[in-house]
Enzyme design. Structure first.
Site, short mmCIF file in Angstrom:
data_model
loop_
_atom_site.label_atom_id
_atom_site.label_comp_id
_atom_site.label_asym_id
_atom_site.label_seq_id
_atom_site.Cartn_x
_atom_site.Cartn_y
_atom_site.Cartn_z
N ASP A 71 0.83 -1.21 0.00
CA ASP A 71 0.00 0.00 0.00
C ASP A 71 0.86 1.26 0.00
O ASP A 71 0.43 2.32 -0.46
CB ASP A 71 -0.93 0.03 1.22
CG ASP A 71 -2.19 -0.80 0.96
OD1 ASP A 71 -2.56 -0.95 -0.22
OD2 ASP A 71 -2.77 -1.30 1.93
N PRO A 190 -24.48 -5.28 6.56
CA PRO A 190 -23.07 -5.53 6.91
C PRO A 190 -22.38 -4.26 7.41
O PRO A 190 -21.60 -4.30 8.35
CB PRO A 190 -22.45 -6.01 5.59
CG PRO A 190 -23.59 -6.53 4.79
CD PRO A 190 -24.78 -5.71 5.18
N CYS A 381 16.51 -6.83 -11.61
CA CYS A 381 17.11 -7.57 -10.50
C CYS A 381 17.40 -9.02 -10.91
O CYS A 381 18.30 -9.23 -11.72
CB CYS A 381 16.25 -7.45 -9.25
SG CYS A 381 17.22 -7.56 -7.76
N HIS A 507 15.51 -1.71 -8.71
CA HIS A 507 14.06 -1.81 -8.97
C HIS A 507 13.50 -0.45 -9.41
O HIS A 507 13.00 0.31 -8.56
CB HIS A 507 13.33 -2.30 -7.72
CG HIS A 507 13.61 -3.73 -7.41
ND1 HIS A 507 12.85 -4.76 -7.90
CD2 HIS A 507 14.58 -4.29 -6.67
CE1 HIS A 507 13.33 -5.91 -7.47
NE2 HIS A 507 14.39 -5.66 -6.73
N GLU A 509 10.84 0.19 -10.81
CA GLU A 509 9.37 0.27 -10.67
C GLU A 509 8.93 1.01 -9.41
O GLU A 509 7.83 1.55 -9.36
CB GLU A 509 8.75 -1.13 -10.72
CG GLU A 509 8.99 -2.05 -9.52
CD GLU A 509 10.29 -2.86 -9.60
OE1 GLU A 509 11.21 -2.44 -10.33
OE2 GLU A 509 10.37 -3.90 -8.92
N1 GLN Z 1 17.66 -13.32 -5.78
C1 GLN Z 1 18.47 -12.30 -6.33
C2 GLN Z 1 19.42 -11.66 -5.31
O1 GLN Z 1 19.20 -11.75 -4.14
C3 GLN Z 1 17.62 -11.23 -6.97
C4 GLN Z 1 16.78 -10.47 -5.98
C5 GLN Z 1 15.66 -9.71 -6.63
O2 GLN Z 1 15.30 -9.98 -7.77
N2 GLN Z 1 15.03 -8.81 -5.90
O3 GLN Z 1 20.38 -11.06 -5.69
#
Ligand code: GLN
Length: 551
Positions: A71, A190, A381, A507, A509
């Site tokens: 969230d 409800p 990643c 990441h 995103e």
């Molecule tokens: N498992 C991989 C690592 O720990 C990639 C982690 C992920 O994709 N967040 O490096």
């Protein structure tokens, strides 16, 4: 004086408390108020970092490295409220802190109890966001009213209003008003029961936001108002939107929720301006082109497991003017059915992050398909790590290349543990976490997207690209286009010989907003649009009467 809004949920779970809270935060911000957002989660895990995505959906990572509830992703996408460790607390964290104090002897011999010690600790978490430059703190309570584990949180927010004054607190209860087909009626019972539960423990909600499939009539609202002891203007409709979550703020404005709250809390609010948001929704409704993107992941069937990725794709789509149809593919399925059947017709392939070996070979197959056919590819990643493995095996010619995450003694450990991880034994909160700087190669596609040479992105991983293979990979055409400032950690890889093939260790995103789409997602979706257009032109050249439409 900072004012407080407490958001609770009733009747059923998954009502969208996070989205409603985030939308309300956005409306108040756009009325010129300085807002902070926070979620209190009643589960006993210290944070969601150790939970399976099947249980909890995505783990959302903040700049400061906290691993939080998804969230908080909504909060960041809708508002500018800075989020930190103080933005998400769990029962586990609260108990841990109280027990640590008890061990230090801070309770001076007293019996430590839920009331007042746990409830005091919860109130401290709420007060942590109060500051001179904060007008409103919105605190969302996870779970559903009636759950045993939510009780200390509800008791704490009840006590809190005695502390800061009733006029400075507002309780917003999100509830469900179902339509019963057989009776041909909206059912308010409800909601009455759920509000009854809150009143039993001493909380009289000020506003009821009613999730409905159909319009609430004036009579329905009057009935709810009467039985739940609120004025009729405080019964607000939030109708389902099947189009986009970004319509929710509009629905709340139509129901005059912001007006009611501003008045009730006596907030110095400006007139609401949503013109840019309206333009955004207009673009979302009127795409110029449609493309197909496959997300090939381990938890693809779970809608919330890659939540921020799907959102970031949508933001880039709005920016680029494309409607992106996302196919969620289980990577293991590729291992049994092969890429041809599942990936034909894709204009882009995204391989998200993940942990563990299951489905890795399917991801590697999808990446090979993208690389060999010039299909735009974004690896995130684990997705980037798989791209390195695929390149190592099929271009560099390193047989049995892999990651030590999956095979400790793999012949070619292209991906291996980060140095700082080698001594780590505890699982919770110990990965490489949070925002880190990254320096870009200015001749790269990544730098062209970001339009700068220095970026900050959020991380959550233990493994990295193995330095020892860098030269060999470079010699075969892989560009290491982003590294940590000391040059030691590989953060971005890409291929010059491909229309758009980029893998990132971080990441992106988590930093995309509808109003600020992420540059890499925009680059990826734009490349998908180009591919779509080329395909269309080709099919037109081959057979003008059956030309493929772009929309
Ligand atoms: N498992 C991989 C690592 O720990 C990639 C982690 C992920 O994709 N967040 O490096």
């Amino acid at each position: 004086m900072t004012k407080h809004i407490f958001v609770t949920g009733g009747v059923v779970s998954s009502l969208g408390k996070g989205l409603t809270s985030a939308s309300l935060g956005m409306l108040l911000e756009r009325r010129g108020l300085r807002v902070r957002m926070q979620k209190l989660d009643p589960y006993i895990n210290v944070d969601p970092g150790t939970m399976s995505p099947y249980q909890h959906g995505e783990v959302y990572v903040l700049d400061d490295g906290s691993e939080t509830d998804l969230d908080l992703g909504h909060y960041e996408r809708f508002t500018n409220s800075p989020l930190t460790r103080n933005s998400n607390f769990t029962t586990g964290q609260i108990y841990l802190s109280v027990i640590e104090k008890e061990r230090r002897g801070e309770f001076l011999g007293k019996t430590v109890q839920v009331i007042p010690h746990i409830t005091n600790e919860i109130q401290k978490c709420i007060a942590a966001l109060v500051a001179e430059d904060v007008d409103v703190v919105i605190t969302e309570i996870g779970g559903t009213v009636g759950d045993i584990e939510s009780l200390p949180f509800l008791e704490a927010i009840r006590q809190f209003s005695l502390e800061v004054g009733k006029e400075n607190c507002l309780y917003l209860h999100l509830t469900l008003v179902p339509y019963l087909k057989a009776a041909g009626e909206m059912k308010t019972k409800p909601t009455q029961h759920s509000v009854g539960l809150l009143r039993q423990i001493g909380i009289q909600p000020d506003v009821l936001v009613c999730r409905t499939e159909r319009e609430l009539s004036r009579e329905d609202r009057e009935k709810i108002a009467l039985f739940c002891n609120v004025p009729v203007q405080a019964v607000v409709e939030e109708r389902d939107t099947d189009f986009s979550i970004y319509e929710v703020p509009m629905a709340l404005v139509d129901s005059q929720l912001d007006q009611f709250i501003v008045k009730r809390l006596n907030l110095p609010a400006k007139v609401l301006d949503l013109s840019d948001w309206q333009r955004l929704l207009h673009r979302l409704r009127n795409p110029e082109v449609e493309i197909n993107v496959a997300v090939v992941g381990k938890y693809a069937e779970h809608r919330d497991a890659y939540k921020s990725i799907y959102e970031a794709i949508d933001h880039a789509g709005i920016q680029v003017g494309a409607q992106v149809r996302v196919t969620r593919l289980q990577s293991e399925q590729l291992e049994t059915e092969g890429p041809e059947r599942l990936l034909a017709g894709c204009d882009g392939i995204l391989v998200p992050g993940g942990f563990g070996e299951r489905g890795v070979e399917g991801k590697v197959q999808a990446i090979r398909w993208a690389r060999e056919r010039g299909i735009p590819f974004l690896g995130i990643c684990l997705g980037m790590q798989c791209a390195a493995i695929e390149f190592g095996r099929n271009v560099v010619g390193l047989e049995n290349a892999g990651s030590t995450e999956f095979e400790k003694d793999v012949t070619h450990p292209l991906i291996c543990l980060l140095n700082e991880q080698k001594e780590v034994t505890q699982k919770g909160g110990t990965m490489r976490l949070g925002a880190m700087p990254c320096v870009l190669d200015m001749a790269s596609k990544a730098a062209a997207c970001y339009e700068t040479g220095q970026i900050q992105e959020r991380h959550r991983h233990r493994y990295e690209f193995n330095h020892a293979y860098r030269q060999q990979f470079e010699a075969h055409g892989l560009r290491f286009s982003g590294t940590s400032p000391d040059g030691k950690l590989v953060e971005i890889i890409e291929l010059d010989s491909h229309p758009w093939f980029v893998g990132v260790q971080f990441h992106p995103e988590f930093k995309s907003k509808p109003t600020l789409p992420h540059p890499l997602f925009c680059g990826f979706i734009e490349a998908g649009v180009q591919r779509r257009r080329r395909r269309r032109e080709q099919s037109h050249d081959n057979n003008p009467s059956e030309a493929e439409s772009v929309l």
